[in-house]
Design a protein around this motif. Sequence first.
Motif, PDB file in Angstrom:
ATOM      1  N   SER A   5      -3.249 -56.618   3.624  1.00 50.30           N
ATOM      2  CA  SER A   5      -3.760 -57.938   3.981  1.00 50.30           C
ATOM      3  C   SER A   5      -4.772 -58.416   2.942  1.00 50.30           C
ATOM      4  O   SER A   5      -5.789 -57.763   2.702  1.00 50.30           O
ATOM      5  N   SER A   6      -4.511 -59.584   2.354  1.00 52.60           N
ATOM      6  CA  SER A   6      -5.461 -60.153   1.383  1.00 52.60           C
ATOM      7  C   SER A   6      -6.810 -60.422   2.037  1.00 52.60           C
ATOM      8  O   SER A   6      -7.867 -60.266   1.407  1.00 52.60           O
ATOM      9  N   GLU A   7      -6.770 -60.828   3.311  1.00 53.37           N
ATOM     10  CA  GLU A   7      -8.019 -61.125   4.014  1.00 53.37           C
ATOM     11  C   GLU A   7      -8.869 -59.871   4.162  1.00 53.37           C
ATOM     12  O   GLU A   7     -10.084 -59.895   3.957  1.00 53.37           O
ATOM     13  N   LEU A  58      -9.561 -64.781  -3.174  1.00 48.07           N
ATOM     14  CA  LEU A  58      -8.266 -64.251  -3.596  1.00 48.07           C
ATOM     15  C   LEU A  58      -7.165 -65.244  -3.263  1.00 48.07           C
ATOM     16  O   LEU A  58      -7.160 -65.818  -2.174  1.00 48.07           O
ATOM     17  N   ALA A 105      -0.959 -64.286  -1.315  1.00 44.47           N
ATOM     18  CA  ALA A 105       0.271 -63.747  -1.896  1.00 44.47           C
ATOM     19  C   ALA A 105       1.430 -64.600  -1.386  1.00 44.47           C
ATOM     20  O   ALA A 105       1.690 -64.646  -0.193  1.00 44.47           O
ATOM     21  N   VAL A 120       0.306 -57.262  -1.275  1.00 43.65           N
ATOM     22  CA  VAL A 120      -0.961 -56.701  -1.735  1.00 43.65           C
ATOM     23  C   VAL A 120      -0.984 -55.222  -1.341  1.00 43.65           C
ATOM     24  O   VAL A 120      -0.481 -54.844  -0.274  1.00 43.65           O
ATOM     25  N   VAL A 162      -7.477 -55.972  -7.761  1.00 42.24           N
ATOM     26  CA  VAL A 162      -6.620 -56.008  -6.570  1.00 42.24           C
ATOM     27  C   VAL A 162      -5.185 -55.755  -7.039  1.00 42.24           C
ATOM     28  O   VAL A 162      -4.667 -56.480  -7.889  1.00 42.24           O
ATOM     29  N   TYR A 194      -1.190 -55.515  -6.604  1.00 45.14           N
ATOM     30  CA  TYR A 194      -0.066 -56.095  -5.858  1.00 45.14           C
ATOM     31  C   TYR A 194       1.223 -55.425  -6.316  1.00 45.14           C
ATOM     32  O   TYR A 194       1.291 -54.852  -7.400  1.00 45.14           O
ATOM     33  N   VAL A 239       0.430 -64.912  -7.443  1.00 46.13           N
ATOM     34  CA  VAL A 239      -0.946 -64.688  -6.992  1.00 46.13           C
ATOM     35  C   VAL A 239      -1.925 -65.325  -7.974  1.00 46.13           C
ATOM     36  O   VAL A 239      -2.832 -64.677  -8.467  1.00 46.13           O
TER      37      VAL A 239
END
Lengths: 186, 292
Positions: B153-155, B171, B174, B181, B197, B199, B271
């Motif tokens: 999760s990007s969050e 960020l 995606a 991610v 980060v 991916y 991204v």
Amino acid sequence: MDPIRRAAFTEEVLRHVDRLYWFARMLTHDAARAEDLVQQTVLRAFEKADQLRSHADCRPWLFSILRNFHRMALRHEGTLPEPTSGDTAFATLEAELYPPPLTPEALVDHELTVEALERAIEQLPPLFREVLILADLEGLSYESVATAVDCSVGTVKSRLYRARNRLRLALASESTAPLAARRATR
Amino acid sequence: MSVSRAVACTRVTRWIYPALDGTLGPRRVALLEAHLAGCDACRGLHEREAVFRTRIASAAAARPLAPASLHARLREALLPDDAAPAAEPGRARRAIPLWRWAVALAAAVAFGVLLVEPLVREGSSTPALILSVAAQQAALVEGRLPLEVVSGSSEDIADWLEPRVGFPVDLPAAAGPGVDVVGARLTELAAAEAAAVLYQVDGRPVTLFTFPAATLGAADRGGRTVEVGEKGHRFHLYRLGTLTVTLWARGAAGYALAAPAEVEASRGCAVCHLGDEGRRFERALGAGPAPR
């Protein structure tokens, strides 16, 4: 070496410059010499980069290069330390047979500064000093320390056992020595 | 104290050092723990030793750093100008055919994209930032720089990074299938704090580095510059070996996206904050020469 690998290796080595510098300072007690040692070490590491496996932790290798440069300088000056009587199989056995001495409560309660730690480490014989720094402060495994200082794992254990005991004594005397006396020794 | 207890104490006391070193075998660790649970004296010794080690480690954490001048000298010595790959040196020195300008201009008009500085400037070198990005991409992929947080999760990644870095974390989402991610870690780029980060884009590792915008430095004026869309999103592309590094700034944060050549630029840009305008990036790249 291709550009990406060269850059990766460079970044990896540069990450350890601060640690190499402190190790060098503790070996030499001299900031300028420490800088020279680190510079020599990093440049030599770069020349010999192909000797390092790509996935290996390069710290033992870097410390080993630095230590060798330091010993070369001492040999040139005629002040290279000889292995102590502690470097025997008997000493290893001793470390395994006898319990470590108690850490005095005063040491646990006493606030420890980096300056006090440095002074205590400087009191250790050079061969004890290096294993203590690498094992206890840099967190290297016994095997990695053995690689860095070019001896057996048993010798590392033996030196470490004695180094820790001496460090306790040095810190204990440090914590009880009058401030004036401490200043006088700086 | 009974004789048997005294003997047991002597024995387990020998195990305290190796236990704290992590070198005591599991059977002895179990015996030690069982003994400590019932013996105040040995437990006190064990705790004191552990605290003592923590004290030493804490004191050592404040050890002096190497002088900045030494860092700078070494960096300069190890990353000289000739480290720049100059991926296509012959191409860099070639005159720009007029027809390419025409194609680029047509593309700009057609897609709202303006291509700037499409070829390498003669004699220029690869900025240290790009070399750092390339180095760390390799280290991340090879596992030499382990991830500190793993999440799809990007969050979650942003929440983890936010309190740990001194710059705003924004960020990009995606976008689309095939873009996942993996995780993140704190790092340094060109001697400044940064976050990486990782991916997976179509099964290939792509790393987004984020850092204070000031870190971009001169790198933000070089490479191949691509402006996309009416809002004028500006990207700088560098090619280093088989890696493409795309730089951009957004607010107070800077970004560097490292993608292997196998990942099409448009997919790598899944991204890169372009959102729906991602296709324009693809068209811009298709219309111009390869990044240097």
